[in-house]
Design an enzyme around this catalytic site. Structure first.
Site, short mmCIF file in Angstrom:
data_model
loop_
_atom_site.label_atom_id
_atom_site.label_comp_id
_atom_site.label_asym_id
_atom_site.label_seq_id
_atom_site.Cartn_x
_atom_site.Cartn_y
_atom_site.Cartn_z
N ASP A 380 0.84 -1.19 0.00
CA ASP A 380 0.00 0.00 0.00
C ASP A 380 0.89 1.25 0.00
OD1 ASP A 380 0.85 -0.94 2.49
OD2 ASP A 380 -0.80 -0.01 3.56
N GLU A 573 12.58 2.36 7.41
CA GLU A 573 11.59 1.38 6.94
C GLU A 573 11.88 0.93 5.52
OE1 GLU A 573 6.73 1.38 6.17
OE2 GLU A 573 7.88 3.23 6.09
#
Length: 633
Positions: A380, A573
């Site tokens: 996403d 991340e």
């Protein structure tokens, strides 16, 4: 002197520094260090501070520290001393001059996993309840399954909680009712002596303060690499709990995630953990319960309802066609604008009317069904399923999901054969083997094309996407490909995805083919993600392609190492793998980059990729990495 050469000489120097302890006033030294070298005032020492190579910090008359990497290490060690409160304060010089590869790996093993570990029980609620992704006045709502009597009795004693219950077979109406009362979903409790405590789990970090579905597979791999077997086992235990009480492995354990799952890795987690457990009857019981949960997830989540298509292959599919509350503000601005205009409302007014059901728009309902599917996929967001300006994720049977389910079927068949004499309760190994064989035929028929390779298939329009994604390499890992197909993927698919920092999420050409003026999406070129790297490394290794795996692993680890050296230990991340940079501003930006003085957590699957990558890397390439030799291509 060139920057990389200078750093290399510093690393050689660091290997010659003998270990000794220097006593000092940590707070005064820290203040002086920041004043002299933290030029942008962010309480870190990075290359952005433009520290001249000739500048040094006098730690003692006998020792001067210079260079961004060593100065940032000193900053971190001084900060730790000010928190420790030891008198007199002291600094170990070997920590300042520690080889960056050793330092990153040590911090992950000894500190970051602990920083990311959570429990849900009365003692730890203040740490696990906060959710920075959403904005609502009540942040003390805890949801407990109606079917868990232990949890209901335990939490009802806490008067500060707003306790709510999740029905055994919750439906869409129940999910709609959660729109304005979001909260944490409880996980497994265990009795330890006379007390009850939560079974631990690992969160990704930063804004993600809950246990996520597919992240946890990679966390397990990292934890096992660092010999944290019980914690890895606990992640499986919490997933078995979710399947038992919530009916599925959740996207994550918040109420707004009840509408969707995530990519299925449970059998892979079980197979990773079980060999590390002692060979006892308790371990065999654990295996039985875990395998039965995996069978239930496979049978009731993926092979029923919206996830299975008429063609026999699977798609991602979310149950609640509504705006996901966890997105960053303004994420759906362009989508909602024409509808708000139609009703002569502001966007916030229109969104409230939509959330409360006062307005019903079929076009938006379809849009958010696809959006839920995207979020269930873990990717996403991406333009991978965009056609003619519209996202159509749930219209696609995908390479990644069907590769994962093929491996799940093989895993279940093999587990039943090897551990349960071919049968567990009413389930036989032959059934899962036949399911895998059937799926393989369908995958080759619909998802593989000569001269193209693997790609997702739009089962409604009956056409392949041809969108080149890192997920098109999953069949290597799942054991779906023959030698000719592997050769084609190496010659024609991997070159489209391989860049300076490893493997990009998608190819540049695929982005161009979408057409139009596009806003950047984080699961597309030029960004790269740890789960893709790990699955591709494992797939290459399983097929004997060790040199190719070494090349990709080295690129990824070099990027992480150099980034951490230049930016005060930052482990983010995700990366821009083309520029080998953590400076990612697409969508909500990059988690793991906003901290002062010292990173406490890194980021879950990034930590795992570093530890696993070091283990998989050849001895020769590990030596090059410790010497910070740049990748050759």
């Amino acid at each position: 002197m060139k920057g990389s050469t200078y750093l290399y000489l510093l690393l050689l120097l660091s290997n010659s520094v003998s270990s000794k302890t220097i006593e000092l006033d940590a707070q005064k030294s820290l203040n002086r260090l920041l004043k002299e070298f933290d030029r942008d005032g962010d309480k870190k020492i990075t290359v952005q501070d433009k520290v001249p190579t000739y500048r040094s910090f006098e730690l003692s008359p006998q020792l001067k520290v210079s260079g961004v990497y060593h100065l940032s290490n000193l900053l971190q060690e001084l900060k730790l001393q000010t928190e420790d409160g030891a008198v007199p304060d002291k600094v170990e010089t070997e920590r300042i001059f520690e080889n960056p590869v050793d330092r990153i790996s040590r911090l992950i093993k000894d500190f970051y996993w602990e920083g990311l570990t959570r429990r849900i029980d009365k003692e730890h609620l203040k740490k696990v309840m906060p959710d920075s992704k959403i904005h609502q006045p009540k942040m003390n709502i805890l949801y407990v399954p109606e079917s868990d009597e232990i949890a209901k009795n335990y939490y009802q004693q806490d008067k500060e909680l707003i306790l709510k219950f999740v029905p055994k077979n919750y439906d869409l109406d129940f999910l709609k009712g959660l729109r304005n009362e979001h909260g944490l979903l409880s996980l497994k409790l265990q009795r330890v002596g006379e007390r009850i405590e939560g079974v631990p789990y690992v969160v990704p970090g930063g804004r993600f303060n809950e246990m996520y579905g597919w992240d946890s597979y990679f966390h397990v791999l990292g934890l096992l690499q660092d010999e944290k077997v019980e914690l890895a086992k606990a992640l499986v235990d919490n997933f078995v709990y979710e399947i038992t009480h919530y009916g599925k492995i959740l996207n994550a354990n918040r109420s707004y995630y009840l509408s969707r799952s995530q990519p299925p890795f449970l059998t892979s987690m079980i197979l990773a953990v079980y060999p590390k457990l002692p060979k006892t009857s308790e371990s065999k019981t654990w295996l039985k319960e875990s395998v039965l949960a995996a069978i239930r997830e496979y049978s009731e989540v993926w092979m029923k309802g919206g996830h299975i298509t008429e063609m026999g292959l699977n798609r991602y599919y979310g149950e609640a066609p509504q705006i996901p509350p966890e997105v960053e503000p303004g994420h759906f601005k362009d989508v909602l604008a024409p509808y708000a205009k139609k009703y002569k409302l502001t966007q916030s007014e229109f969104q409230r009317a939509l959330d409360t059901g006062k307005i019903n728009e079929p076009g938006l309902k379809e849009y958010f069904i696809h959006d839920q599917a995207v979020r269930e996929s873990g990717h996403d967001t991406t333009y991978r399923w965009t056609r003619e300006g519209k996202d159509e994720c749930s219209n696609y049977v995908t390479v990644d999901l069907n590769s994962l389910l093929y491996k799940t079927e093989l895993d279940l068949s093999r587990l039943l054969d090897s551990e349960f004499n071919g049968r567990l309760e009413n389930f036989k190994s032959d059934y899962f083997l036949k399911q895998a064989a059937s799926r393989k035929v369908l995958i080759k028929k619909y998802l593989w094309e000569e001269g193209i390779g693997f790609s997702d298939y739009n089962w409604k329009k009956k056409e392949r996407s041809h969108y080149q994604s890192a997920t098109n390499l999953y069949p290597l890992w799942a054991g779906l490909v023959n030698k000719e197909e592997i050769d084609f993927m190496l010659r024609h698919v991997l070159p489209q995805l391989e860049v300076a920092g490893g493997v990009a999420a998608t190819s540049l050409e695929s982005i161009k083919n979408v057409g139009g003026k596009l806003q950047e999406r984080q699961w597309d070129y030029p960004y790269g993600w740890a789960p893709h790297q790990i699955i591709i490394w494992q797939g290459l290794k399983q097929n004997g392609l060790h040199e190719v795996a070494d090349r990709l692993i080295y690129k990824w680890l070099y990027m992480i190492t150099k980034n951490a050296m230049d930016y005060n230990g930052t482990i983010p991340e995700k990366y821009d793998v083309v520029k080998r940079s953590h400076k990612v501003f697409a969508e909500y930006g990059n988690v793991g980059t906003k901290f002062s003085y010292i990173s406490r957590e890194g980021f879950g699957w990034m930590n795992a990729s570093y530890q696993l990558g070091l283990e998989l890397l050849s001895k020769e390439k590990r030596k090059e990495l410790r010497e910070l030799v740049p990748p050759k291509n």
